[in-house]
Design an enzyme around this catalytic site. Structure first.
Site, PDB file in Angstrom:
ATOM      1  N   ASP A 174      -5.801  46.654  26.220  1.00  0.00           N
ATOM      2  CA  ASP A 174      -5.559  45.238  26.446  1.00  0.00           C
ATOM      3  C   ASP A 174      -4.799  44.993  27.739  1.00  0.00           C
ATOM      4  O   ASP A 174      -4.901  43.928  28.342  1.00  0.00           O
ATOM      5  CB  ASP A 174      -4.718  44.647  25.303  1.00  0.00           C
ATOM      6  CG  ASP A 174      -5.355  44.855  23.940  1.00  0.00           C
ATOM      7  OD1 ASP A 174      -6.493  45.337  23.899  1.00  0.00           O
ATOM      8  OD2 ASP A 174      -4.702  44.554  22.934  1.00  0.00           O
TER       9      ASP A 174
ATOM     10  N   ASP B 220      -6.941  39.347  29.194  1.00  0.00           N
ATOM     11  CA  ASP B 220      -6.560  40.674  28.712  1.00  0.00           C
ATOM     12  C   ASP B 220      -7.635  41.630  29.204  1.00  0.00           C
ATOM     13  O   ASP B 220      -8.821  41.258  29.274  1.00  0.00           O
ATOM     14  CB  ASP B 220      -6.539  40.723  27.181  1.00  0.00           C
ATOM     15  CG  ASP B 220      -5.218  40.241  26.590  1.00  0.00           C
ATOM     16  OD1 ASP B 220      -4.385  39.677  27.325  1.00  0.00           O
ATOM     17  OD2 ASP B 220      -5.033  40.443  25.367  1.00  0.00           O
TER      18      ASP B 220
ATOM     19  N   HIS C 149     -10.868  39.274  22.721  1.00  0.00           N
ATOM     20  CA  HIS C 149     -11.449  40.509  23.271  1.00  0.00           C
ATOM     21  C   HIS C 149     -12.943  40.632  22.981  1.00  0.00           C
ATOM     22  O   HIS C 149     -13.441  40.110  21.996  1.00  0.00           O
ATOM     23  CB  HIS C 149     -10.712  41.754  22.774  1.00  0.00           C
ATOM     24  CG  HIS C 149      -9.234  41.695  23.069  1.00  0.00           C
ATOM     25  ND1 HIS C 149      -8.303  42.422  22.388  1.00  0.00           N
ATOM     26  CD2 HIS C 149      -8.542  40.973  23.994  1.00  0.00           C
ATOM     27  CE1 HIS C 149      -7.093  42.163  22.877  1.00  0.00           C
ATOM     28  NE2 HIS C 149      -7.218  41.271  23.847  1.00  0.00           N
TER      29      HIS C 149
ATOM     30  N   ASP D  55     -14.550  43.685  22.750  1.00  0.00           N
ATOM     31  CA  ASP D  55     -14.976  45.021  22.332  1.00  0.00           C
ATOM     32  C   ASP D  55     -15.194  45.185  20.827  1.00  0.00           C
ATOM     33  O   ASP D  55     -15.369  46.308  20.350  1.00  0.00           O
ATOM     34  CB  ASP D  55     -14.046  46.100  22.912  1.00  0.00           C
ATOM     35  CG  ASP D  55     -12.569  45.871  22.600  1.00  0.00           C
ATOM     36  OD1 ASP D  55     -12.241  44.818  22.009  1.00  0.00           O
ATOM     37  OD2 ASP D  55     -11.749  46.734  22.965  1.00  0.00           O
TER      38      ASP D  55
ATOM     39  N   CYS E   7      -9.632  49.899  21.499  1.00  0.00           N
ATOM     40  CA  CYS E   7      -8.341  49.233  21.744  1.00  0.00           C
ATOM     41  C   CYS E   7      -7.232  50.243  22.002  1.00  0.00           C
ATOM     42  O   CYS E   7      -6.393  50.033  22.880  1.00  0.00           O
ATOM     43  CB  CYS E   7      -7.891  48.443  20.519  1.00  0.00           C
ATOM     44  SG  CYS E   7      -9.071  47.305  19.865  1.00  0.00           S
TER      45      CYS E   7
HETATM   46  O1  DAV Z   1     -12.449  40.525  15.740  1.00  0.00           O
HETATM   47  O2  DAV Z   1     -11.619  42.292  15.262  1.00  0.00           O
HETATM   48  C1  DAV Z   1     -10.809  42.851  17.821  1.00  0.00           C
HETATM   49  C2  DAV Z   1     -10.114  42.925  19.124  1.00  0.00           C
HETATM   50  C3  DAV Z   1     -10.163  44.246  19.653  1.00  0.00           C
HETATM   51  N1  DAV Z   1      -9.545  44.422  20.931  1.00  0.00           N
HETATM   52  C4  DAV Z   1     -11.779  41.446  16.064  1.00  0.00           C
HETATM   53  C5  DAV Z   1     -11.175  41.495  17.437  1.00  0.00           C
END
Ligand code: DAV
Length: 364
Positions: free
Chosen positions: A118, A196, A245, A247, A349
């Site tokens: 991040d 981020d 995010h 990912d 992450c």
């Molecule tokens: O919806 O689980 C995850 C974020 C990962 N960097 C989610 C977002």
């Protein structure tokens, strides 16, 4: 520990998600705090119960049993990476428990050094400190300064994006997250560039970014202009009531193979079909609904880490995804990770690929 001298590549060399991985930063649980309550959490946490949890416990350390379980998963992840020949680096423990204030805001504490993805964007030979939108993450870069200095001394470029002010002007006043089916909106205004690093995913000369509760248009524009003409930054349309995010949403895993979250990506950009990419639809996660998740959704199953075009680290238990990955020609390496996911993220992450063996090129 330090095998930079054996690599023929620059110390930071990151062009995509799949070139053979040589060196990676993996987060640490040391000093991890429950994110303190702030207006931005309403925009990222789907469930109201979680708002209450963060209102009540935010700014305190995570309970020991939760941290111990997360650490066990993280240790297994590191063990697998090392066994697969990857050099693993760790951030420097940092005291996130201190409250801090600037002329524009104050916060009860920082967060953690759990999620290098991040905080830092490694792209080409440079490391960019991201202009993060969470006030509680304003000083998170500090845990990575030792590593950044070392990479700089070994030849990497190292830059910080414009430091945001994060006053009330950066957030929509009275923001209410959209309901399912309503048009997308996010809490960020266009007052200053915010981004981020995990809002960005790399695919050679083409970079994909989605607006979220921590990424605005201004941030995307800053990134495009900073990267210059070697790169095209494409904004991906995402439908998510609480986006944070890219990912667990949109993930080019290997040349010609794009993994998407079927609930969040209404249209895959045309360039993929035109260039013959396969769109791989991530199957429904199998993590039980009862598993505690304080900061992300079960779709974190998609948040895999590629060791090369075939080997992929994936959460043990996600058998449907594991079988699908095999069918798509990958070699999944399962690793226990549900207890790390509890506190907010997956393999992508928790890691930052600093150096992969490969060159900048176009895949379209
Ligand atoms: O919806 O689980 C995850 C974020 C990962 N960097 C989610 C977002």
């Amino acid at each position: 520990m330090d095998d930079v001298k054996h690599s023929v590549y620059p110390v930071v060399n990151a062009h995509n998600e799949w070139d053979p991985l040589e060196e990676v930063i993996v987060g640490i649980v040391d000093g991890a705090m429950i994110p303190p309550w702030d207006v931005i959490l309403e925009a990222t946490l789907h469930e109201r119960e979680l708002w209450d949890f963060h209102r009540k416990f935010g700014g305190s350390p995570w309970p020991k049993e939760i941290i111990d379980a997360a650490k066990k998963d993280l240790d297994e992840f590191v063990h697998i990476l090392e066994a697969e020949g990857v050099t693993v680096r760790r951030p420097t423990p940092y005291d996130f428990s201190k409250p801090y204030a600037t002329p524009d805001f104050e916060t009860k504490s920082g967060c953690y050094a759990l999620m290098p993805r991040d905080v830092l964007l490694a792209i080409g030979d440079q490391i960019i400190e991201a202009p993060m939108g969470w006030r509680s993450r304003y000083h998170e870069h500090s845990a990575y300064k030792d590593l950044c200095k070392e990479y700089f001394k070994k030849g990497a470029r190292w830059v910080s994006a414009p430091r945001p002010q994060l006053s009330d002007r950066s957030y929509v006043e009275g923001f209410v997250a959209p309901q399912e089916g309503e048009p997308m909106r996010t809490i960020l205004t266009e007052f200053e560039p915010l981004l981020d690093a995990a809002d960005v995913i790399k695919c050679g000369r083409d970079i994909f970014v989605a607006q979220s509760s921590c990424c605005n248009r201004f941030g995307i524009e800053w990134l495009q202009r900073h990267l210059g003409n070697d790169y095209s930054v494409h904004e991906v349309e995402v439908h998510d009531t609480h986006p944070m995010h890219i990912d667990a949403t949109f993930y080019p895993l290997a040349p010609g193979k794009l993994l998407i979250n079927p609930e969040r990506v209404p249209h895959v950009p045309e360039m993929f079909a035109k260039s013959g990419w396969d769109v791989l639809v991530c199957p429904e996660p199998v993590m039980p609904e009862s598993h505690p998740m304080y900061n992300c959704s079960r779709w974190i199953s998609m948040n895999v880490l590629m060791l090369d075009e075939e080997r992929v680290i994936v959460s043990k238990g996600e058998d449907t995804l594991i079988r699908a990955l095999e069918d798509w020609g990958f070699k999944p390496i399962p690793c226990n990770f549900y207890d790390f996911e509890t506190i907010g993220g997956g393999f992508h992450c928790a890691s930052l690929d600093v150096r992969r063996r490969g060159e900048l090129r176009s895949y379209f």
